[in-house]
Structure formats: structure tokens, C-alpha cells
Design an enzyme around this catalytic site. Sequence first.
Site, PDB file in Angstrom:
ATOM      1  N   HIS A 104       5.552 -64.139 -62.409  1.00 44.39           N
ATOM      2  CA  HIS A 104       5.562 -65.599 -62.565  1.00 44.39           C
ATOM      3  C   HIS A 104       4.180 -66.103 -62.146  1.00 44.39           C
ATOM      4  O   HIS A 104       3.543 -65.509 -61.265  1.00 44.39           O
ATOM      5  CB  HIS A 104       6.532 -66.287 -61.603  1.00 44.39           C
ATOM      6  CG  HIS A 104       7.959 -65.877 -61.683  1.00 44.39           C
ATOM      7  ND1 HIS A 104       8.456 -64.749 -61.080  1.00 44.39           N
ATOM      8  CD2 HIS A 104       9.027 -66.503 -62.229  1.00 44.39           C
ATOM      9  CE1 HIS A 104       9.766 -64.677 -61.280  1.00 44.39           C
ATOM     10  NE2 HIS A 104      10.141 -65.729 -61.980  1.00 44.39           N
ATOM     11  N   ASP A 107       3.718 -66.160 -58.419  1.00 41.42           N
ATOM     12  CA  ASP A 107       3.697 -64.875 -57.691  1.00 41.42           C
ATOM     13  C   ASP A 107       2.266 -64.449 -57.383  1.00 41.42           C
ATOM     14  O   ASP A 107       2.015 -63.743 -56.405  1.00 41.42           O
ATOM     15  CB  ASP A 107       4.315 -63.732 -58.527  1.00 41.42           C
ATOM     16  CG  ASP A 107       5.753 -63.993 -58.903  1.00 41.42           C
ATOM     17  OD1 ASP A 107       6.434 -64.699 -58.149  1.00 41.42           O
ATOM     18  OD2 ASP A 107       6.180 -63.484 -59.968  1.00 41.42           O
TER      19      ASP A 107
END
Length: 445
Positions: A104, A107
Site C-alpha cells: 500500500h 506501507d
Amino acid sequence: MSEDFFSDVTGIIPFGGPDASDPLSYRVYQPDRMVLGKRMEDHLRIAVCLWHSFAWPGSDVFGVGTFDRPWLVAGQDPMVAARAKLDAAFEFLTKLGVPFFCFHDVDVSPAGATFAESRSNLDTVAGWIAEHMDRTGKHLLWGTANLFSHPRYAAGAATNPDPAVFAYAAAQVKVMLETTQRLGGANYTLWGGREGYETLLNTDLAREETQLARFLTLVAEHKHKIGFKGLLLIEPKPQEPTKHQYDYDAATVHGFLVRHGLEGEYHVNLEVNHATLAGHSFHHDVAYAVANGIFGSIDANRGDPQNGWDTDQFPNSVDELSLALYEILKGGGFTTGGFNFDAKLRRQSMARTDLFHGHIGGIDTLARSLLVAAGMIEHRTLDAPRDARYAGWSGAVGTSILDGSASLESLEARVAAGAIAPTPVSGGQEALENAVNQRIWAIRD
Ligand code: XUL
Ligand code: CO
């Protein structure tokens, strides 16, 4: 690049064979082993997820992080920590010896004070990721935007009652879809973490469905505009974090796509523990997706049969995954999808080396399941009895029904005249269960 985050492992995890005594070796997985004419690595297309494995400190609702992850220690400059996290992730990918990763936006990239600042951070970090990819030969299986953690998304992203939140989510997906394209990503995933409701008392179901359809239409339009070649994937899940999520399971997503003219634009990314939370076997959701032409990719993990939530454990059941792999192989295998380990260590597995043990076990489980599934295809374990079971549909009665030449009247006339008289036939379930077990037990190397 520092090469010392995983000093317990000195090279690429080797194949040690079924009797290997070194726990840091594969018992089954051999990337170059040919299975049904294709390399094992190309069948399985394994990916490591950066969220559970590199961005999560081992915290839960009762306690703080427990994991030994130097790149997550508080007080560091966020961009310096982000760089260290990527160094660790690519060292791990290289040593594990798998081709793909997934992430993501949040992240890998620290949030800025404004949207523009966050976008600029992601741009910088994507440059570092590209350098790592060039150096290591690793690939991006899919990218995704996190539209569920920030407080602005508490009431959903596309399905939020506030159109400003819809707009913010749209902006975030545009940036992450373009970042995924820049990194050569094979797919782009949308998991509707908070696209659902907590209570119907304040929810307009029809309006929220229209909003979600609009959002997914905009994403598909942008994909075509920028020429992104990968699949758009929707990841079903029935609940958690919300009480009820709209993308409940493969069949619900399929119905939604058909209702909104989005069939063909989206495929599904099926997660084992999401299917089981929906009250299905994982086999069911995979078979449904393959049968309806929406199968895309898999998030590999497992639930705990005694717990009713998404425990995201590493998979260890050959029985469960052989049947899923059988359906995948029957459907022609992955095109751009693969097996992403959306799996997390238990909170007490604090050591960095535990990341290897979790992934090695999961990868060997998939490799062995692949061998079982290939054996089932070679022996026509299920094909032959299934063909026999439906054979009548190729005969005169079956053909006349399917081609539209039979009517209720003509069928009634033939039944009444005694020309059609069905006799019940055994479904043979127990014999089939034994035949599947025979293939599972037959794999010895
Ligand atoms: C949550 C989940 C997500 C998606 C990506 O249950 O599976 O990690 O895979 O957003
Ligand atoms: Co997932």
C-alpha cells in the site's frame, strides 16, 4: 545497501528436500521444477506483502509492538526509516528467493502534512523501490492505496456520506495507480476496508452502492486513459473492520459488477481467510470466480477455525489449498495474478528470522498443493467422474433443453408417455473424497 538485517540467513534459502534438517530450507519448493510443463515459480508467482511483514510492529488492540524491527523504532527521521525498511524488505525478498512483492502507499511512504507532501514522499520512495527492483530483479505483483486507516475514512472512502472524502480517496488512488504503473506492477488491487456500514440506522444503502459504482468506474476509466496493462482487482471480505462490507464474497462482487456494467473491468483478489469469514470454503470462492471469469489473484493465509476473525496466519493446510490450486489450474492458471502472502506472524514471534519460517512453511504448503493439484489433473481424479455425472446433457433430452427446442409442453408429453423416466444416481461423495486423499498421500517428494 546494508545487508545485515537478516544475518541468520547468508544466501538464498536452499532446497533441502523432504528430509532436510535445516529449518531454513525448502522441503518442497523448487522454482525450476517443471509441473505440467511449467516452472513451479511461474505457476505460483509468489509475493511478500510489505504491510504485515515490514510495516507492522506486532501490536494488537491490547498491546504495543513486540517485533524486533529496527526500521520501525520510533524517533527516527521518517524518510531515513522508510529507506531502511526497503533495504530490509529487498534483502528479505532476495534471500527468500521469490519473485514478487505487494504494498500500500502508506506501507512504504511517510504521510506528509498535506496531500501534495504525501504525494511527493511517495514519488521519492518509488524511485528507491525502482532502484531496488533493478538491482534485485524483483517485481511488483500489485499496488494498492490504503483507504481505511486514516480517520478521514472512518465512514468509508467511496461510500462516505461526504463527497469531499470520495474526492480525496479518488486522488489517492490516482497517485497510487500511476505509481504502480511506473513500477511495472502486474495488477492494481482495491480492498474496500470500510466500504460498508456499522449500522443501517444511519446508512443509505442505495446511495452508497451508486457511489461505489461511480468510484470503480472512474478508476477503470483512468486505467485505460494511462494505458495501465494489469488487471484491476477487487478483494472481497464480508466484515472487519466494518460490521458489513459491500464486497462480501466473490459472488456478491460479481453481481455488483454485472449490475453496474463493470464486468470485464474488474477481477477478484481472493483471500483465504476472507472466504472462510464469509461462511464459505476457500475452494468455493475460487471455484465461483473461475466459473464466472473473474478470477485474478490470491492473498494466501489461513484463519483459525476456533476464532471468528481475520487471524491472517501463514497457510499450512495442503488439504485446503490443493483444491483451490486444482480449480486455478483447471481455469488455465494465473495470468497476471499470483499468491501474495497476506499473512502475519503471531505477536510472540518476535525475531526477524520468524519471517523466514512463516514464509518458508507457506511456500512449501503451496508447492506441495500444486503437486497434488497437478496429480489430480493427470489422473483425471475429479474430471472423469464429473464428466460421467453430466453425460446426459450431451444426449437427446439434454441437448433439446439446452438448445431451446424443448418446451414445458413437449417435456410434459414425453414424461407422461413414459419416454423420460429418471432414476436417482449416487453422487459418490465419499469415493471422491478418498480419491482426493489418495492424490494428497501419493506425493512423496
Ligand atoms: C485486509 C486485507 C488487506 C488487503 C489490501 O484484510 O486483506 O491487507 O489485502 O488492502
Ligand atoms: Co488481503
